[in-house]
Design a protein around this motif. Structure first.
Motif, PDB file in Angstrom:
ATOM      1  N   THR A   1       4.000  31.951  14.441  1.00  0.00           N
ATOM      2  CA  THR A   1       4.790  32.073  13.221  1.00  0.00           C
ATOM      3  C   THR A   1       4.638  33.461  12.620  1.00  0.00           C
ATOM      4  O   THR A   1       3.628  34.136  12.855  1.00  0.00           O
ATOM      5  CB  THR A   1       4.384  30.994  12.191  1.00  0.00           C
ATOM      6  OG1 THR A   1       5.301  31.038  11.101  1.00  0.00           O
ATOM      7  CG2 THR A   1       2.984  31.211  11.661  1.00  0.00           C
TER       8      THR A   1
ATOM      9  N   ALA B   1      -1.445  26.198  12.258  1.00  0.00           N
ATOM     10  CA  ALA B   1      -0.460  25.118  12.204  1.00  0.00           C
ATOM     11  C   ALA B   1       0.700  25.355  13.167  1.00  0.00           C
ATOM     12  O   ALA B   1       1.211  24.405  13.763  1.00  0.00           O
ATOM     13  CB  ALA B   1       0.072  24.971  10.779  1.00  0.00           C
TER      14      ALA B   1
ATOM     15  N   MET C   1       4.824  33.779   9.300  1.00  0.00           N
ATOM     16  CA  MET C   1       4.254  33.551   7.971  1.00  0.00           C
ATOM     17  C   MET C   1       2.755  33.798   7.985  1.00  0.00           C
ATOM     18  O   MET C   1       2.048  33.314   8.864  1.00  0.00           O
ATOM     19  CB  MET C   1       4.550  32.113   7.516  1.00  0.00           C
ATOM     20  CG  MET C   1       4.157  31.841   6.089  1.00  0.00           C
ATOM     21  SD  MET C   1       4.950  30.351   5.487  1.00  0.00           S
ATOM     22  CE  MET C   1       3.549  29.466   4.849  1.00  0.00           C
TER      23      MET C   1
ATOM     24  N   TYR D   1       1.485  21.533   7.348  1.00  0.00           N
ATOM     25  CA  TYR D   1       1.671  22.976   7.505  1.00  0.00           C
ATOM     26  C   TYR D   1       0.939  23.778   6.432  1.00  0.00           C
ATOM     27  O   TYR D   1       0.300  24.789   6.731  1.00  0.00           O
ATOM     28  CB  TYR D   1       3.165  23.296   7.476  1.00  0.00           C
ATOM     29  CG  TYR D   1       3.508  24.725   7.845  1.00  0.00           C
ATOM     30  CD1 TYR D   1       3.163  25.255   9.081  1.00  0.00           C
ATOM     31  CD2 TYR D   1       4.193  25.542   6.966  1.00  0.00           C
ATOM     32  CE1 TYR D   1       3.494  26.559   9.426  1.00  0.00           C
ATOM     33  CE2 TYR D   1       4.533  26.842   7.300  1.00  0.00           C
ATOM     34  CZ  TYR D   1       4.168  27.350   8.535  1.00  0.00           C
ATOM     35  OH  TYR D   1       4.491  28.644   8.878  1.00  0.00           O
ATOM     36  N   LEU D   2       1.032  23.328   5.188  1.00  0.00           N
ATOM     37  CA  LEU D   2       0.484  24.117   4.078  1.00  0.00           C
ATOM     38  C   LEU D   2      -0.996  23.887   3.822  1.00  0.00           C
ATOM     39  O   LEU D   2      -1.608  24.616   3.062  1.00  0.00           O
ATOM     40  CB  LEU D   2       1.278  23.825   2.805  1.00  0.00           C
ATOM     41  CG  LEU D   2       2.755  24.217   2.858  1.00  0.00           C
ATOM     42  CD1 LEU D   2       3.486  23.737   1.618  1.00  0.00           C
ATOM     43  CD2 LEU D   2       2.917  25.712   3.058  1.00  0.00           C
TER      44      LEU D   2
ATOM     45  N   CYS E   1       3.173  31.225  -3.257  1.00  0.00           N
ATOM     46  CA  CYS E   1       4.375  31.341  -2.423  1.00  0.00           C
ATOM     47  C   CYS E   1       5.397  32.377  -2.900  1.00  0.00           C
ATOM     48  O   CYS E   1       6.166  32.904  -2.094  1.00  0.00           O
ATOM     49  CB  CYS E   1       5.093  29.987  -2.353  1.00  0.00           C
ATOM     50  SG  CYS E   1       4.043  28.565  -2.056  1.00  0.00           S
TER      51      CYS E   1
ATOM     52  N   GLY F   1      -3.535  28.733   3.863  1.00  0.00           N
ATOM     53  CA  GLY F   1      -3.562  27.301   3.609  1.00  0.00           C
ATOM     54  C   GLY F   1      -4.116  27.001   2.224  1.00  0.00           C
ATOM     55  O   GLY F   1      -4.808  27.813   1.621  1.00  0.00           O
TER      56      GLY F   1
ATOM     57  N   SER G   1      -4.243  27.205   7.865  1.00  0.00           N
ATOM     58  CA  SER G   1      -3.699  28.517   8.183  1.00  0.00           C
ATOM     59  C   SER G   1      -2.385  28.349   8.942  1.00  0.00           C
ATOM     60  O   SER G   1      -2.287  27.527   9.862  1.00  0.00           O
ATOM     61  CB  SER G   1      -4.714  29.277   9.044  1.00  0.00           C
ATOM     62  OG  SER G   1      -4.093  30.334   9.715  1.00  0.00           O
ATOM     63  N   SER G   2      -1.367  29.099   8.543  1.00  0.00           N
ATOM     64  CA  SER G   2      -0.064  28.983   9.206  1.00  0.00           C
ATOM     65  C   SER G   2      -0.148  29.330  10.689  1.00  0.00           C
ATOM     66  O   SER G   2       0.531  28.718  11.508  1.00  0.00           O
ATOM     67  CB  SER G   2       0.978  29.853   8.507  1.00  0.00           C
ATOM     68  OG  SER G   2       0.551  31.194   8.433  1.00  0.00           O
ATOM     69  N   SER G   3      -1.014  30.265  11.048  1.00  0.00           N
ATOM     70  CA  SER G   3      -1.141  30.621  12.465  1.00  0.00           C
ATOM     71  C   SER G   3      -1.800  29.510  13.283  1.00  0.00           C
ATOM     72  O   SER G   3      -1.549  29.385  14.472  1.00  0.00           O
ATOM     73  CB  SER G   3      -1.916  31.929  12.622  1.00  0.00           C
ATOM     74  OG  SER G   3      -3.217  31.791  12.102  1.00  0.00           O
TER      75      SER G   3
ATOM     76  N   TYR H   1      -0.327  32.936   5.909  1.00  0.00           N
ATOM     77  CA  TYR H   1      -0.817  32.070   4.839  1.00  0.00           C
ATOM     78  C   TYR H   1      -2.091  31.398   5.300  1.00  0.00           C
ATOM     79  O   TYR H   1      -2.165  30.904   6.423  1.00  0.00           O
ATOM     80  CB  TYR H   1       0.255  31.028   4.484  1.00  0.00           C
ATOM     81  CG  TYR H   1      -0.094  30.175   3.291  1.00  0.00           C
ATOM     82  CD1 TYR H   1      -0.249  30.744   2.039  1.00  0.00           C
ATOM     83  CD2 TYR H   1      -0.275  28.811   3.419  1.00  0.00           C
ATOM     84  CE1 TYR H   1      -0.569  29.973   0.931  1.00  0.00           C
ATOM     85  CE2 TYR H   1      -0.592  28.025   2.318  1.00  0.00           C
ATOM     86  CZ  TYR H   1      -0.738  28.611   1.082  1.00  0.00           C
ATOM     87  OH  TYR H   1      -1.064  27.845   0.001  1.00  0.00           O
TER      88      TYR H   1
END
Length: 142
Positions: free
Chosen positions: A107, A103, A109, A95-96, A42, A113, A99-101, A111
């Motif tokens: 977004t 979740a 972000m 969320y974490l 992060c 995951g 994949s942020s897209s 990430y």
């Protein structure tokens, strides 16, 4: 029982109790692993310091905070602003862990995951520990 024998029995028990008192509580025990995970996963985009935003907002005080609500950060995606999410432990985990897209489509972000459940739990414990604990006032200390 002779008083001397009671002393012999009590001394080792007292030693064990004292040793146990010096051990870290479970939530603090995860700080090292959680901080390490934060630094690896992060810290490139997020700070753990209050008021220090990077590409993404500071994670300081994230626990139970409304998503997209830091007044000194203005680069939230519309998707996050409209999500009505609150950063509870369960929401952070959801969320974490993916994949942020996936979740939250839309977004900003990027990430992938975190797959490891132990690392994820340690990260969440660490994130939730990022709070300001004020010194007790003189009245509170009395």
């Amino acid at each position: 029982m002779h008083p001397f024998h009671k002393t012999l029995l009590c001394a080792p028990l007292a030693g064990l109790l004292l040793a146990g008192a010096t051990l870290a509580p479970p939530a603090r025990a995860a700080d090292g692993a959680g901080k390490d995970t934060f630094m690896a996963e992060c810290a490139e985009c997020h700070s753990a310091t209050q008021g220090k935003n990077k590409k993404g907002p500071s994670m300081f005080g994230i626990g139970n905070r409304q998503a997209a609500s830091l007044p000194d950060y203005s680069n939230y995606s519309d998707a996050l602003k409209n999500s009505k999410w609150q950063w509870t432990p369960a929401q952070l985990k959801t969320y974490l862990s993916q994949s942020s897209s996936k979740a939250l489509p839309g977004t900003k972000m990027k990430y992938e995951g975190l797959d490891d459940p132990k690392e994820l739990d340690a990260l969440i414990v660490y994130l939730l520990s990022l709070i300001h604990i004020s010194e007790p006032t003189r009245q509170e200390a009395i």
